[in-house]
Design an enzyme around this catalytic site. Sequence first.
Site, mmCIF file in Angstrom:
data_model
loop_
_atom_site.group_PDB
_atom_site.id
_atom_site.type_symbol
_atom_site.label_atom_id
_atom_site.label_comp_id
_atom_site.label_asym_id
_atom_site.label_seq_id
_atom_site.Cartn_x
_atom_site.Cartn_y
_atom_site.Cartn_z
ATOM 1 N N SER A 143 14.430 15.431 2.131
ATOM 2 C CA SER A 143 15.456 14.484 2.564
ATOM 3 C C SER A 143 14.843 13.238 3.197
ATOM 4 O O SER A 143 13.886 13.320 3.962
ATOM 5 C CB SER A 143 16.385 15.144 3.576
ATOM 6 N N ARG A 191 0.840 -1.207 0.000
ATOM 7 C CA ARG A 191 0.000 0.000 0.000
ATOM 8 C C ARG A 191 0.875 1.258 0.000
ATOM 9 O O ARG A 191 0.530 2.263 -0.601
ATOM 10 C CB ARG A 191 -0.955 0.007 1.203
ATOM 11 N N GLU A 247 2.194 1.616 -3.405
ATOM 12 C CA GLU A 247 1.088 2.116 -4.239
ATOM 13 C C GLU A 247 0.922 3.623 -4.071
ATOM 14 O O GLU A 247 0.687 4.343 -5.045
ATOM 15 C CB GLU A 247 -0.204 1.390 -3.848
#
Lengths: 149, 149, 149, 149, 149, 149, 149, 149, 149, 149
Positions: I116, I90, I93
């Site tokens: 960063s 997830r 994704e």
Amino acid sequence: MITSREEVTKMIVATKITQGFTWKQIAEVIGHSKEWSTAACLGQMAMTKSQAEAVGELLSLSDEAVAWLQIAPYKGSLPTEVPTDPLIYRWYELVNVYGTTLKELIHEEFGDGIMSAIDFSMDLQREENDKGDRVSVVMSGKFLPYKTY
Amino acid sequence: MITSREEVTKMIVATKITQGFTWKQIAEVIGHSKEWSTAACLGQMAMTKSQAEAVGELLSLSDEAVAWLQIAPYKGSLPTEVPTDPLIYRWYELVNVYGTTLKELIHEEFGDGIMSAIDFSMDLQREENDKGDRVSVVMSGKFLPYKTY
Amino acid sequence: MITSREEVTKMIVATKITQGFTWKQIAEVIGHSKEWSTAACLGQMAMTKSQAEAVGELLSLSDEAVAWLQIAPYKGSLPTEVPTDPLIYRWYELVNVYGTTLKELIHEEFGDGIMSAIDFSMDLQREENDKGDRVSVVMSGKFLPYKTY
Amino acid sequence: MITSREEVTKMIVATKITQGFTWKQIAEVIGHSKEWSTAACLGQMAMTKSQAEAVGELLSLSDEAVAWLQIAPYKGSLPTEVPTDPLIYRWYELVNVYGTTLKELIHEEFGDGIMSAIDFSMDLQREENDKGDRVSVVMSGKFLPYKTY
Amino acid sequence: MITSREEVTKMIVATKITQGFTWKQIAEVIGHSKEWSTAACLGQMAMTKSQAEAVGELLSLSDEAVAWLQIAPYKGSLPTEVPTDPLIYRWYELVNVYGTTLKELIHEEFGDGIMSAIDFSMDLQREENDKGDRVSVVMSGKFLPYKTY
Amino acid sequence: MITSREEVTKMIVATKITQGFTWKQIAEVIGHSKEWSTAACLGQMAMTKSQAEAVGELLSLSDEAVAWLQIAPYKGSLPTEVPTDPLIYRWYELVNVYGTTLKELIHEEFGDGIMSAIDFSMDLQREENDKGDRVSVVMSGKFLPYKTY
Amino acid sequence: MITSREEVTKMIVATKITQGFTWKQIAEVIGHSKEWSTAACLGQMAMTKSQAEAVGELLSLSDEAVAWLQIAPYKGSLPTEVPTDPLIYRWYELVNVYGTTLKELIHEEFGDGIMSAIDFSMDLQREENDKGDRVSVVMSGKFLPYKTY
Amino acid sequence: MITSREEVTKMIVATKITQGFTWKQIAEVIGHSKEWSTAACLGQMAMTKSQAEAVGELLSLSDEAVAWLQIAPYKGSLPTEVPTDPLIYRWYELVNVYGTTLKELIHEEFGDGIMSAIDFSMDLQREENDKGDRVSVVMSGKFLPYKTY
Amino acid sequence: MITSREEVTKMIVATKITQGFTWKQIAEVIGHSKEWSTAACLGQMAMTKSQAEAVGELLSLSDEAVAWLQIAPYKGSLPTEVPTDPLIYRWYELVNVYGTTLKELIHEEFGDGIMSAIDFSMDLQREENDKGDRVSVVMSGKFLPYKTY
Amino acid sequence: MITSREEVTKMIVATKITQGFTWKQIAEVIGHSKEWSTAACLGQMAMTKSQAEAVGELLSLSDEAVAWLQIAPYKGSLPTEVPTDPLIYRWYELVNVYGTTLKELIHEEFGDGIMSAIDFSMDLQREENDKGDRVSVVMSGKFLPYKTY
């Protein structure tokens, strides 16, 4: 029986960590720069007999391990095509972002050819700086022009 | 309508080739080093308005192209994960062969962290040498320690 | 506007096919071996001004195309990591099957280092043979030892 | 119990390193060229019973290992699709850069078909040269035309 | 200007579909088996001048297209390493599931070597069967033993 | 404890090599074709109890190994997507070169659907030939039309 | 000239979006389930002449497009091996997480073999539910046992 | 010391095979469906303490193994991105062929969102059929609409 | 001899599971956030001597293991480029779906540069919610502008 | 005719650049957060009719483009599995380095399940800081427990 150079690399790294050596100390024993010496210990360069024996003595390696250190190893020190370690990835990123720039500027200066990665040396230094110290790396490689035949 | 930064890169390269400009000439117009300027023209850096207009005037680019030069581009200049071009491959090979060496030596000197590829500069010079001239590249990047929290 | 070297390669190949030239004829005009000349036409080598103009005249290329021929191209002539064409695959297979053999024998003869793919020449000839003619290829590359520093 | 040919390859390589044999010495015992013999030892060719026994005797291999040497092995000697070792990569680079050239020239000379990688031989020699010795490799493969049916 | 063999393949397929030809009809005009002829039309084999002209006449191709049909094409007809089309995948699955079986049985019968994919023919027939008709494919390739040298 | 089917495959292969059995002998004990039997031994098919016991007796396998032979294994006998072994690669090449041809001809004869790789049999024979013996493989698979619903 | 089935798919999708048709309306015209009809329109199934003409009339497609709809297409509707679209990825995740479970349970119930993806049907329904409606998909495929020969 | 969940999976599978348990028997002891229970045993779901102890008792697992069964495992049960096992591949093929169809029909019925693979259940049954029994799988997942914010 | 950091990670995880520690307890001993401490234990951060000794004491690790904890490890905690575990996927994704959004918005606010991942902190909390509790993650990273030179 | 959602994305981006809009301005017209609105414009979310019309009016899009904006798009905004752009790569790096940490801490707090990437929101802010401003991103996703059945 030791059946691969990787086993020797692992022995060297493990001994270095548990006995607290630095790469600079190991390089002094080998008698070359810390850059070349570290690469050699990590399985990327072949050592001469005396270099291998010096490392072997310092790190208490077996004769068999010392024999392996003198063999031209199958090079390549990373486990994946795109490195996952952030420090090493930044170098890959530089190749990815600046690769075509390096190509253009080397060709503009030298014509068609390459910068050798074999007749090559590298020097890594700390560069003190008020806004935070910098890593400075000088890379020097012979230009090899494409041969026309 | 121009719908990608790559189109502008192709225009710049094609104009440079057919009109015979050098990257050094383009860099002078931009007012920065040849390294940064070439990377910017090749779609790896964003230009300011005045930089973009200077390049646009030199290479006769449209206003639309000049607008695209000021956008932070989707970076990455190589068509494959492992570069096929021999000059660029040598740099990938350096990462592959010396990657763990760079990691070990930077950590030995600085502790855990990385060398920045953002707060970074590069200088490429010809190094005259009797056995064949050399390419010398100095890379300087700020060391960034991992933050503990 | 021509925006990539590949377009010029496609023009050369299409003209060669429809007008019935051979690579040997093109090589004669260029004034070098058929091996180097073919590689140069296929976008793997940079030509000099006079070489490019000679090819341009023979194949009726535009000035723009002739300018592109003088640029050091982004090399690599295959569309996939593992070539699908059976003729080219056999060469990849040789690298795959004999790669470690070549490595062992070159190291045994020369020590650690590589055979240059830049300072390199190739000669391909038909070798007549009663059991079926053979392809004979001689490859010659300078040995480059790893530099110790 | 030995359950793969790779184990035998590792034994051969380890014994060769620690006892200081060369591939030429091993090839003499086998009675074939150093090129074929090295490939066979590295698991790319099947040996006859007498060849395997000769190697077994020289390197003190078990009967089980000798049996494995006579089996047609699963070939392919490299750990990745694109080799990481610089020496072997140069050969892959040659295929990548010159692959379409080889295809064009072999078709120009012989018509459609391939150069066999099976009915094939290879000879690697040192070529002395004032500018640095060269590696010279002669490859000879039978031309196999595509059959029309 | 036609700049790739793929364009000719697309023209042939599109014409065949919209004008309702079958591969058998095209093969009759070429004068060879439906297997070889289809492969040739799909860009996997080079045609002779008369074969190409016959196809050109039947499908109303231009002279330029007919010239391309006589060139040894860059072979490989699939868009991905693992084919996604279910019919073609089943053949890949057979290689994956039965690959080592084919290897073992060919070596048991013939010794070390390969079955040629060049000196090769194929015949595809419907095999009537009460439980559902079957596809029967006979493949015949010359055995090529590894050469010892 | 045996924890994977691959271990049993390795035991079978190692025993076959060191005790000198042929696949034909093993197939006779199993009571099926050499093609199916070899595939089953190599971990691509599940055996019945009596088949597994027959193999177990011939090759002196443990009861545990015999139990594993009766399990439907995770199929796929090759270590990489594109096989590196030259013999097996030729079959992959056939799929790559002739894949679209097989698709066109099966659809022309049967309509949309596939040739089953499950309701499938294979017969491999030596075909004597003056110009060199040939490998002849007959593959027969049920045609399965796509169901419309 | 239309030279690929993908072009027809794009036309169908674009027309559907701009004219506001639903897949159910298109399926009614075709006379089959919405699941089969959508797959056919998206280039995964071949239509009969009358099905193709019905779609062609509804969406005002050219005769050429209608001819393409009747061809068995090169199947596979996803641009990458691992789908990036979250909805489709969830199905890939199910195969990844439950793949070995499906294998174990089908073998436990049926023995060695597969569930056909050809003699297959699918029905997708909304399942009303107080905690949020559910997607219910029934998949039915013929079991095909491995043939022993 | 057990250092990974995979070791426990291998123990469970090996014990099941050598002692002849079925997944249905194991599921009864766990007290859930055979689908969920099999997935849990194969390392795709975390068990509660009592579920883990029940499995541990049935299969004589150590306390350590029982502790591991209660940990949310790193999921994913397949060794390659594209599965090689024919049974599991058919499911991947369904995703590849019908993936865009599922996407279109779910969006047509529910709007933008996904079918959950977490709030999900599966039921696999044998469907008797005169033309050959069928595998019937009902999958039910909650529809989750994309949240607008 | 411990020869890799992964071995220490496995020891820590196995001990944590069998002895029932939580990451919060371990973090308290280390004296930093649960996020940083977990990452450090899982081999993504280097510990100081006292941090490593504290963990070593709590989990009864050997001196050798404690030495390894103080080394900057080769980072990257996932076995595949695209993670297969649903929870971790997830996040991948999110990068895939929102990656270009993050890029656009950060550039709009800050100009060209990056956020960063080194000077970075993360805080994960449960967010109570009537419709189901939520995971709330706050990520904070220093903006680093590209340096012009 | 517009035949893909990507074309609309390119139009939106090109218009935004040449006319100088910001994502915040576009978000105001849409009436949702800048995060959701940018993702929607970049082809990752479906808009309602009124949202699409508002964007269409602001950016002078055609009716056809406005229709495409209301379709649930094939999501995934990155051209490669591992992103090459440094800003986006840092997010991939976070998943790679902290992925297992996120997994461990979410499971410790919530048990087995996932954080939804669908019922999800994101808020990106500048965080002023003397040592350099920071990017602060709050991500909030519903926890979804695995369902036991």
